[in-house]
Design a protein around this motif. Structure first.
Motif, short mmCIF file in Angstrom:
data_model
loop_
_atom_site.label_atom_id
_atom_site.label_comp_id
_atom_site.label_asym_id
_atom_site.label_seq_id
_atom_site.Cartn_x
_atom_site.Cartn_y
_atom_site.Cartn_z
N SER A 187 0.86 -1.19 0.00
CA SER A 187 0.00 0.00 0.00
C SER A 187 0.89 1.23 0.00
O SER A 187 2.08 1.17 0.28
CB SER A 187 -0.92 0.00 1.22
OG SER A 187 -0.17 0.06 2.41
N ASN B 127 -4.62 9.54 2.60
CA ASN B 127 -5.24 8.38 1.96
C ASN B 127 -4.27 7.21 1.88
O ASN B 127 -3.12 7.37 1.45
CB ASN B 127 -5.70 8.73 0.55
CG ASN B 127 -6.76 9.81 0.56
OD1 ASN B 127 -7.70 9.77 1.33
ND2 ASN B 127 -6.60 10.80 -0.31
N TRP C 292 -3.72 3.78 -0.09
CA TRP C 292 -4.19 3.16 -1.32
C TRP C 292 -3.69 1.72 -1.45
O TRP C 292 -2.64 1.37 -0.91
CB TRP C 292 -3.68 3.93 -2.54
CG TRP C 292 -4.14 5.35 -2.63
CD1 TRP C 292 -3.50 6.46 -2.16
CD2 TRP C 292 -5.34 5.82 -3.23
NE1 TRP C 292 -4.22 7.59 -2.43
CE2 TRP C 292 -5.36 7.23 -3.08
CE3 TRP C 292 -6.42 5.20 -3.87
CZ2 TRP C 292 -6.40 8.02 -3.56
CZ3 TRP C 292 -7.45 5.98 -4.35
CH2 TRP C 292 -7.44 7.37 -4.19
N GLU D 273 -6.65 -3.22 -6.12
CA GLU D 273 -7.66 -4.28 -6.00
C GLU D 273 -7.48 -5.32 -7.10
O GLU D 273 -7.50 -6.52 -6.85
CB GLU D 273 -9.07 -3.68 -6.05
CG GLU D 273 -9.41 -2.79 -4.86
CD GLU D 273 -9.45 -3.55 -3.55
OE1 GLU D 273 -9.66 -4.78 -3.57
OE2 GLU D 273 -9.23 -2.92 -2.49
N SER E 12 -7.91 -1.08 -10.95
CA SER E 12 -8.89 -0.80 -9.91
C SER E 12 -8.17 -0.57 -8.59
O SER E 12 -7.40 -1.42 -8.14
CB SER E 12 -9.88 -1.97 -9.77
OG SER E 12 -10.60 -2.16 -10.97
N SER F 281 -8.40 1.17 -4.40
CA SER F 281 -9.26 1.61 -3.31
C SER F 281 -8.42 2.42 -2.34
O SER F 281 -7.22 2.22 -2.20
CB SER F 281 -9.88 0.41 -2.58
OG SER F 281 -8.89 -0.40 -1.97
N GLY F 282 -9.07 3.37 -1.69
CA GLY F 282 -8.38 4.22 -0.73
C GLY F 282 -9.23 4.44 0.50
O GLY F 282 -10.46 4.55 0.42
N ASN F 283 -8.60 4.47 1.66
CA ASN F 283 -9.28 4.71 2.93
C ASN F 283 -8.49 5.72 3.75
O ASN F 283 -7.25 5.73 3.70
CB ASN F 283 -9.44 3.42 3.72
CG ASN F 283 -10.41 2.45 3.08
OD1 ASN F 283 -11.62 2.57 3.24
ND2 ASN F 283 -9.89 1.50 2.32
N GLU G 113 -13.88 6.89 2.14
CA GLU G 113 -13.60 5.71 1.33
C GLU G 113 -13.62 6.11 -0.14
O GLU G 113 -14.48 6.88 -0.58
CB GLU G 113 -14.63 4.62 1.58
CG GLU G 113 -14.62 4.07 3.00
CD GLU G 113 -15.65 2.97 3.20
OE1 GLU G 113 -16.46 2.74 2.27
OE2 GLU G 113 -15.66 2.35 4.28
N ILE G 114 -12.66 5.57 -0.89
CA ILE G 114 -12.56 5.89 -2.33
C ILE G 114 -12.43 4.61 -3.12
O ILE G 114 -11.68 3.70 -2.73
CB ILE G 114 -11.32 6.77 -2.62
CG1 ILE G 114 -11.32 8.02 -1.74
CG2 ILE G 114 -11.27 7.16 -4.09
CD1 ILE G 114 -10.04 8.84 -1.83
N VAL G 115 -13.16 4.49 -4.20
CA VAL G 115 -12.97 3.41 -5.16
C VAL G 115 -12.83 4.05 -6.54
O VAL G 115 -13.53 5.01 -6.85
CB VAL G 115 -14.13 2.39 -5.15
CG1 VAL G 115 -14.16 1.62 -3.85
CG2 VAL G 115 -15.47 3.08 -5.38
N GLU H 72 -11.49 3.43 -10.91
CA GLU H 72 -10.91 2.70 -12.04
C GLU H 72 -10.17 3.72 -12.90
O GLU H 72 -10.64 4.83 -13.12
CB GLU H 72 -12.00 2.01 -12.87
CG GLU H 72 -12.70 0.89 -12.14
CD GLU H 72 -13.76 0.22 -12.99
OE1 GLU H 72 -14.00 0.69 -14.14
OE2 GLU H 72 -14.35 -0.76 -12.53
#
Length: 297
Positions: A196, A209, A211, A214, A222, A224-226, A247-249, A251
């Motif tokens: 990450s 963030n 990252w 995925e 793809s 994702s981030g939190n 939360e981030i998703v 593409e």
């Protein structure tokens, strides 16, 4: 039979090769002249409990804007940015609709409508690093002047008040922070599916963030981030101190690095204070969802 030194070295080389191939150096890989048109939608709801009354303020925003690659530099790219449209509706359960404008459809006699119509046709210059971090934004001062000039014949006192208000959202710093929300997503080092990385975002909402990848299928990456978030604003009439999660998703294209779809969900709570009652803390909750979509390349 013991393996030979040559066999051990061969196996080690193959394993290192496999490990190297599993790593990805993600980032922007753009060409001069490329143009990306993005549609952004944002829905924000703020709830404030004032004594026995609950006020709910809803902000619904939509914008369409373009990034054009003007120049490739040693560190990244120089981009030209332009709004194609901008719409915002702000309403309250107690006061009704407070703002309802669309830049491409100005309403005659509506000063706010005229101001936002001035967004269209103005260009900004953005310096973008390959990670997506923005090193500079220029042209914001002229953008604000164009918005003020579109309002018509205003006295200097009114102009200065409006200029200060617009500066909060359309200054170089504010725009840079807003753009980084959708661009600053990559590490400057190669990463693999088990690792990450972090990016630091500062703006109206501050977040660190984390990252991770995925999956990668064909040209689609793809991610994702939190993050934990904080929101500390100091306005003339209202100040807020909130904290929460985000939360981030998304593409993105592996070839260009540019997003194709992105969703950011955030929620926070804390307190607000009004200038007319500075010693009174108002319990406040905020939720927002922002989506970005590449609609033309």
């Amino acid at each position: 039979m013991k393996p030979s030194i040559k066999s051990i070295l061969l196996l080690l080389a193959l394993s290192l090769s496999t490990f190297t191939q599993a790593q990805e150096l993600l980032g922007y890989n753009l060409e001069t002249g490329q143009n990306f048109i993005i549609k952004q939608s944002a829905l924000q709801e703020m709830t404030m409990d004032i004594e026995n009354t609950q006020q709910i303020i809803t902000n619904d925003m939509e914008s369409v804007f373009s990034f054009t690659v003007a120049e490739i530099t040693e560190s990244g790219y120089n981009l030209t940015f332009e709004f194609k449209d901008f719409a915002m509706k702000s309403s309250s359960n107690l006061q009704g609709t407070m703002i309802d404008v669309r830049a491409s459809e100005p309403k005659e006699g509506d000063i706010m409508s005229a101001i936002f119509a001035g967004l269209l046709g103005s260009q900004l210059q953005i310096s973008l690093l390959k990670t997506g971090e923005i090193s500079s934004v220029s042209g914001a001062d002229q953008l604000i002047e164009n918005m003020l000039n579109a309002a018509g014949d205003l006295d200097e006192f009114t102009k200065n008040l409006m200029r200060k208000s617009l500066d909060k959202d359309f200054s170089s710093e504010s725009l840079s922070n807003n753009f980084e929300q959708m661009t600053f997503i990559y590490s400057d080092k190669a990463v693999d599916s088990d690792s990450s990385w972090t990016t630091n975002f500062e703006g109206k909402i501050n977040s660190l963030n984390e990252w991770k990848i995925e999956k990668i299928e064909g040209d689609t990456v793809s991610l994702s981030g939190n993050s934990a978030i904080t929101m500390n604003t100091q306005e003339s009439s209202l100040s807020m101190d909130l904290s929460g999660k985000q939360e981030i998703v998304l593409e993105a294209s592996k070839e260009t690095g540019f997003l194709t779809k992105m969703m950011v969900k955030a929620n926070g709570e804390g307190s607000s204070t009004m200038s007319m009652a500075e010693n009174v803390e108002i319990p406040t909750k905020l939720t927002q969802t922002i989506t970005y979509e590449l609609i033309e390349e």
